[in-house]
Design an enzyme around this catalytic site. Structure first.
Site, mmCIF file in Angstrom:
data_model
loop_
_atom_site.group_PDB
_atom_site.id
_atom_site.type_symbol
_atom_site.label_atom_id
_atom_site.label_comp_id
_atom_site.label_asym_id
_atom_site.label_seq_id
_atom_site.Cartn_x
_atom_site.Cartn_y
_atom_site.Cartn_z
ATOM 1 N N HIS A 69 4.144 61.705 99.629
ATOM 2 C CA HIS A 69 4.788 61.715 101.046
ATOM 3 C C HIS A 69 6.043 60.645 101.069
ATOM 4 O O HIS A 69 6.054 59.522 100.294
ATOM 5 C CB HIS A 69 3.836 61.228 101.969
ATOM 6 C CG HIS A 69 4.195 61.205 103.450
ATOM 7 N ND1 HIS A 69 5.059 60.432 104.113
ATOM 8 C CD2 HIS A 69 3.907 62.094 104.401
ATOM 9 C CE1 HIS A 69 5.083 60.694 105.304
ATOM 10 N NE2 HIS A 69 4.567 61.660 105.508
ATOM 11 N N ASP A 85 -2.346 55.425 98.619
ATOM 12 C CA ASP A 85 -2.038 56.195 99.810
ATOM 13 C C ASP A 85 -3.203 56.693 100.140
ATOM 14 O O ASP A 85 -3.072 58.096 99.917
ATOM 15 C CB ASP A 85 -0.538 56.673 99.941
ATOM 16 C CG ASP A 85 -0.342 57.406 101.312
ATOM 17 O OD1 ASP A 85 -1.401 57.452 102.072
ATOM 18 O OD2 ASP A 85 0.579 57.941 101.377
ATOM 19 N N GLN A 125 -4.408 61.146 104.015
ATOM 20 C CA GLN A 125 -4.874 62.146 103.893
ATOM 21 C C GLN A 125 -6.604 62.306 103.678
ATOM 22 O O GLN A 125 -7.277 62.913 103.929
ATOM 23 C CB GLN A 125 -4.100 63.184 103.294
ATOM 24 C CG GLN A 125 -2.847 63.445 103.629
ATOM 25 C CD GLN A 125 -2.844 64.351 105.133
ATOM 26 O OE1 GLN A 125 -3.871 65.071 105.351
ATOM 27 N NE2 GLN A 125 -1.817 63.826 105.718
ATOM 28 N N LYS A 150 -5.402 59.848 111.825
ATOM 29 C CA LYS A 150 -5.600 60.989 110.969
ATOM 30 C C LYS A 150 -7.229 60.925 110.842
ATOM 31 O O LYS A 150 -7.765 61.879 109.896
ATOM 32 C CB LYS A 150 -4.741 60.900 109.854
ATOM 33 C CG LYS A 150 -3.365 61.245 109.749
ATOM 34 C CD LYS A 150 -2.782 61.418 108.508
ATOM 35 C CE LYS A 150 -1.292 61.203 108.538
ATOM 36 N NZ LYS A 150 -0.511 62.413 108.852
HETATM 37 N N1 PMP Z 1 0.947 59.071 103.696
HETATM 38 C C1 PMP Z 1 0.555 60.427 103.576
HETATM 39 C C2 PMP Z 1 -0.124 61.240 102.396
HETATM 40 C C3 PMP Z 1 0.742 61.047 104.875
HETATM 41 O O1 PMP Z 1 0.147 62.376 105.133
HETATM 42 C C4 PMP Z 1 1.245 60.436 106.084
HETATM 43 C C5 PMP Z 1 1.309 61.160 107.479
HETATM 44 N N2 PMP Z 1 1.460 62.525 107.273
HETATM 45 C C6 PMP Z 1 1.840 59.236 105.712
HETATM 46 C C7 PMP Z 1 1.640 58.570 104.686
HETATM 47 C C8 PMP Z 1 2.447 58.463 106.705
HETATM 48 O O2 PMP Z 1 1.470 58.114 107.786
HETATM 49 P P1 PMP Z 1 2.077 57.593 109.244
HETATM 50 O O3 PMP Z 1 3.035 58.736 109.762
HETATM 51 O O4 PMP Z 1 0.745 57.748 110.213
HETATM 52 O O5 PMP Z 1 2.616 56.282 109.085
#
Ligand code: PMP
Length: 404
Positions: A119, A197, A200, A223
């Site tokens: 991401h 990270d 998910q 999440k």
């Molecule tokens: N890493 C991953 C794998 C994600 O799916 C996300 C959110 N889509 C993030 C980081 C960032 O999360 P947040 O926007 O809640 O900070």
């Protein structure tokens, strides 16, 4: 185990008697919230609202206890110590805190590895760090079908001897569960710091971090049934404490004078200012909710549902599915022939189907796959076969419309 239909009843948004159909298949973006989480936040503001870690009065002491109890709860959940848990604003914030905090330990020419499936939140902070320190960003490669190329990745780590390896536990765009155990083991052989990270993966996989043995693990509460604006940063204590703080102010200090200031140890030194107290209280209720359901039963259910979705999708001519469908958290990313994902998503929305389309904040991954985006269906345990049937029905009708 509670029946899924009983669990589903706990989610007001899924059961509200709305005239319009609403099928929520976008839990990868954010999960829905059970009644217990909503009520915990509501009752905090009604009955317990006070600032934490300051004030001797009863309400403040109660709020502080609830706040610190939540830290213990998440530490137990992850099988780590509570002093290794920092409350942040989300996964993005957590990664930024690590990348900023470790800066002083790096020098020009040092290598940082991320995977090709990351991401943007697990790319851009490292890229900025590289710019500031003259470090080099290297990418652990993927195969043509969008799965981490483990052999080449291991070779790259041995060859480059990175200082940091940052990798997602599960891909948000494709749902792949990544072989993080192997990557962590190899990274440690070359003495790299490992950052996982878990945005998910956290809710689906409920990792035991002592076993996983990563140095840092991050995720967002929203999440995982919790509220928005709250995240977790776990770090092995000595490594966590060695990071420099990103934000300065009240609460994170030991002593302040106009000449100089000394800081608290972790986790306090990363929690400057008034924290997201109601968020932590809400997430605490989310953890109670998760703890009340057998994890293995849920995993089994999610897997069955995911395979049902895959079978239905595979039955439609022209659907192309991306990623690893063997090891997956329950996310399907697909395209229909050469149609634009945006058109299909717009048509599906007309049927009350909430899915996500686009690059999913993974532009480099999309580029490696030779596409500009996909339709992403991301499941959670509160989904059922009816949701999938409604989605497939809407998808078939939308495709018919596109083909006219
Ligand atoms: N890493 C991953 C794998 C994600 O799916 C996300 C959110 N889509 C993030 C980081 C960032 O999360 P947040 O926007 O809640 O900070």
């Amino acid at each position: 185990m509670c029946l899924i239909s009983e669990l589903r009843q706990q989610f007001p948004i899924l059961t509200s008697k709305n005239e319009d159909p609403f099928i929520y298949l976008d839990s990868g973006a954010t999960s829905q919230k059970p009644r217990q989480v909503i009520e915990a936040i509501d009752s905090f503001y009604r009955e317990q609202n006070a600032n934490v870690h300051r004030g001797l009065h009863t309400l403040s002491a109660e709020a502080t206890s609830a706040f610190e109890l939540a830290r213990e709860k998440i530490a137990n959940f992850l099988n780590v110590q509570s002093k290794e848990i920092v409350w942040t604003a989300g996964a993005t914030d957590s990664i930024n805190i690590i990348a900023n905090g470790i800066k002083a330990q790096l020098k020009q020419g040092d290598v940082i590895c991320v995977s090709a499936l990351e991401h943007h939140a697990n790319i851009v902070p490292w890229q900025e760090l590289c710019k500031q320190k003259g470090c080099i960003l290297k990418v652990l490669p993927i195969t043509k079908s969008g799965i981490l190329d483990i052999k080449s990745s291991v070779e790259l780590i041995f060859e480059q001897k990175p200082k940091i390896v940052a990798i997602s536990h599960a891909s948000n765009a494709l749902g792949n569960i990544q072989p993080v155990e192997k990557i962590i083991e190899v990274a440690h052989e070359v003495e790299a710091t490992t950052v996982v990270d878990g945005a998910q993966a956290f809710m689906h996989l409920r990792p035991d971090l002592r076993k996983l043995n990563c140095d840092f693990y991050v995720f967002s509460a929203h999440k995982a049934l919790g509220p928005t604006g709250l995240g977790v940063l776990y770090g092995k204590y000595d490594l966590l404490n060695a990071l420099n703080p990103l934000r300065f102010g009240g609460e994170m200090i030991k002593e302040v004078s106009f000449e100089q200031t000394s800081f608290q140890d972790a986790p306090s030194k990363f929690e400057a200012g008034t924290p997201n107290i109601s968020g932590v209280i809400g997430f605490s209720a989310a953890l109670d909710f998760l703890n009340s359901i057998n994890h293995n039963d849920l995993l089994k259910y999610e897997k069955t549902l995911y395979h049902y979705l895959l079978t239905q999708l595979n039955g439609i001519n022209g659907i192309i599915i991306y990623g690893d469908t063997e090891n997956n958290i329950g996310t399907v990313s697909f395209r229909y022939k050469n149609e634009h994902h945006f058109d299909l998503a717009t048509l599906l929305n007309g049927y009350g189907i909430a899915i996500r389309s686009g690059h999913h904040c993974t532009q480099p991954l999309m580029k490696s796959l030779g596409i500009d985006g996909t339709i992403r269906v991301s499941l959670a345990f509160y989904n059922n076969r009816d949701d999938i049937d409604a989605f497939i029905h809407a998808l078939k009708e939308s495709i018919d419309l596109l083909e006219i």
